[in-house]
Design an enzyme around this catalytic site. Structure first.
Site, PDB file in Angstrom:
ATOM      1  N   ASN A 135      -9.781   1.279   7.546  1.00  0.00           N
ATOM      2  CA  ASN A 135     -11.195   0.971   7.988  1.00  0.00           C
ATOM      3  C   ASN A 135     -11.247   0.931   9.688  1.00  0.00           C
ATOM      4  O   ASN A 135     -12.553   0.971  10.210  1.00  0.00           O
ATOM      5  CB  ASN A 135     -11.707  -0.201   7.516  1.00  0.00           C
ATOM      6  CG  ASN A 135     -11.552   0.053   5.969  1.00  0.00           C
ATOM      7  OD1 ASN A 135     -11.547   0.672   5.329  1.00  0.00           O
ATOM      8  ND2 ASN A 135     -12.172  -1.099   5.452  1.00  0.00           N
ATOM      9  N   TYR A 149       0.825  -1.163   0.066  1.00  0.00           N
ATOM     10  CA  TYR A 149       0.016   0.030  -0.081  1.00  0.00           C
ATOM     11  C   TYR A 149       0.932   1.290  -0.061  1.00  0.00           C
ATOM     12  O   TYR A 149       0.330   2.382  -0.299  1.00  0.00           O
ATOM     13  CB  TYR A 149      -0.804   0.025   1.186  1.00  0.00           C
ATOM     14  CG  TYR A 149      -1.814  -1.158   1.369  1.00  0.00           C
ATOM     15  CD1 TYR A 149      -2.991  -1.288   0.569  1.00  0.00           C
ATOM     16  CD2 TYR A 149      -1.596  -2.306   2.245  1.00  0.00           C
ATOM     17  CE1 TYR A 149      -3.920  -2.211   0.389  1.00  0.00           C
ATOM     18  CE2 TYR A 149      -2.462  -3.216   2.138  1.00  0.00           C
ATOM     19  CZ  TYR A 149      -3.644  -3.289   1.459  1.00  0.00           C
ATOM     20  OH  TYR A 149      -4.480  -4.455   1.503  1.00  0.00           O
ATOM     21  N   HIS A 198      -4.614   5.988  -1.606  1.00  0.00           N
ATOM     22  CA  HIS A 198      -5.386   5.847  -0.393  1.00  0.00           C
ATOM     23  C   HIS A 198      -4.365   6.200   0.822  1.00  0.00           C
ATOM     24  O   HIS A 198      -4.711   6.712   1.867  1.00  0.00           O
ATOM     25  CB  HIS A 198      -5.635   4.394  -0.300  1.00  0.00           C
ATOM     26  CG  HIS A 198      -7.071   4.580   0.532  1.00  0.00           C
ATOM     27  ND1 HIS A 198      -8.162   5.566   0.703  1.00  0.00           N
ATOM     28  CD2 HIS A 198      -7.503   3.616   1.182  1.00  0.00           C
ATOM     29  CE1 HIS A 198      -9.073   5.216   1.147  1.00  0.00           C
ATOM     30  NE2 HIS A 198      -8.936   3.922   1.397  1.00  0.00           N
ATOM     31  N   ASP A 217      -7.054  11.254   2.193  1.00  0.00           N
ATOM     32  CA  ASP A 217      -7.356  11.538   0.505  1.00  0.00           C
ATOM     33  C   ASP A 217      -9.105  11.759   0.129  1.00  0.00           C
ATOM     34  O   ASP A 217      -9.816  11.264   0.932  1.00  0.00           O
ATOM     35  CB  ASP A 217      -6.943  10.008  -0.419  1.00  0.00           C
ATOM     36  CG  ASP A 217      -7.913   8.687   0.154  1.00  0.00           C
ATOM     37  OD1 ASP A 217      -8.014   8.578   1.453  1.00  0.00           O
ATOM     38  OD2 ASP A 217      -8.406   8.165  -0.802  1.00  0.00           O
ATOM     39  N   ASN A 238     -14.135   5.284   4.349  1.00  0.00           N
ATOM     40  CA  ASN A 238     -14.262   4.148   5.468  1.00  0.00           C
ATOM     41  C   ASN A 238     -13.282   4.613   6.683  1.00  0.00           C
ATOM     42  O   ASN A 238     -13.694   4.261   7.823  1.00  0.00           O
ATOM     43  CB  ASN A 238     -14.128   2.777   5.189  1.00  0.00           C
ATOM     44  CG  ASN A 238     -15.093   1.888   4.363  1.00  0.00           C
ATOM     45  OD1 ASN A 238     -16.286   2.593   4.285  1.00  0.00           O
ATOM     46  ND2 ASN A 238     -14.837   1.239   3.446  1.00  0.00           N
ATOM     47  N   PHE A 291      -4.971  -0.344  10.061  1.00  0.00           N
ATOM     48  CA  PHE A 291      -5.722  -0.532   8.792  1.00  0.00           C
ATOM     49  C   PHE A 291      -6.752   0.769   8.682  1.00  0.00           C
ATOM     50  O   PHE A 291      -7.313   1.096   9.693  1.00  0.00           O
ATOM     51  CB  PHE A 291      -6.089  -1.612   8.403  1.00  0.00           C
ATOM     52  CG  PHE A 291      -5.239  -2.608   7.948  1.00  0.00           C
ATOM     53  CD1 PHE A 291      -4.669  -2.529   6.655  1.00  0.00           C
ATOM     54  CD2 PHE A 291      -4.642  -3.710   8.710  1.00  0.00           C
ATOM     55  CE1 PHE A 291      -3.348  -3.221   6.164  1.00  0.00           C
ATOM     56  CE2 PHE A 291      -3.919  -4.543   8.184  1.00  0.00           C
ATOM     57  CZ  PHE A 291      -3.258  -4.566   7.190  1.00  0.00           C
TER      58      PHE A 291
END
Length: 188
Positions: free
Chosen positions: A67, A16, A21, A92, A113, A65
């Site tokens: 979420n 990632y 994101h 973002d 999220n 993470f």
């Protein structure tokens, strides 16, 4: 001494690292590089502290993470006894053109999220957020691939200047306050 919690949203893991994101992590990394700060892994995230003009900025990259970001935000606000108005969440935003910078003092999660979880854990949508535009240049049904996709070469070249402006925004937030910072930087 006034304390501020600056939270850059992103996902942990090498896969990632350079995705759209993860712009929150990237902005805090650019800040740390510029000021020669080093992140340390602590409970629910990587943290570093920056002292500037009588203020303490605690920079947090949650390790929960995206979420589940609210858990880390609530934990560090509480642990450091930082008032909600001294929280700035960097995220973002698909609804803004690439590189656009916008500050808001409240609002909906906009389908994000990470913001949804923060709003849920804080029990309010009234917290400061710094939205970094990633644009919506994706075809129907490809949003996840786009958001979790890496920057184009052209975007990557423009990010350095945007990071400089983002660092100015964070410092202004802590020294001049949210209203002046919004007036100075929104749309720049």
């Amino acid at each position: 001494m006034k304390k501020f919690l600056i939270v850059g949203l992103g996902n942990i893991g090498e896969q990632y690292a350079n995705t759209r994101h993860n712009i929150g992590f990237k902005i805090l990394d650019a800040f740390a590089d510029k000021e020669e700060l080093h992140f340390e892994t602590q409970k629910l995230g990587d943290l570093t502290t920056y002292k500037f003009k009588g203020r303490t900025f605690i920079l947090l990259k949650p390790s929960t993470f995206m979420n589940l970001s609210g858990k880390a935000v609530l934990y560090w606000l509480t642990k450091e006894k930082i008032p909600l108005e001294n929280l700035l969440v960097i995220t973002d935003d698909l609804n803004l053109p690439f590189g656009s910078l916008r500050l808001k003092t409240k609002g909906s999660d906009g389908g994000h999220n990470g913001l949804k979880d923060i709003q849920d854990k804080l029990q309010t949508n009234k917290y400061n957020r710094f939205r970094f535009g990633i644009s919506d240049e994706f075809s129907k049904g490809r949003q996840v691939d786009y958001v979790l996709g890496e920057w184009t070469m052209e975007e990557s070249e423009k990010l350095k200047e945007r990071f400089e402006k983002s660092i100015e925004i964070i410092k202004s937030f802590g020294t001049a306050g949210i209203s002046i910072t919004m007036n100075t930087f929104n749309g720049k």
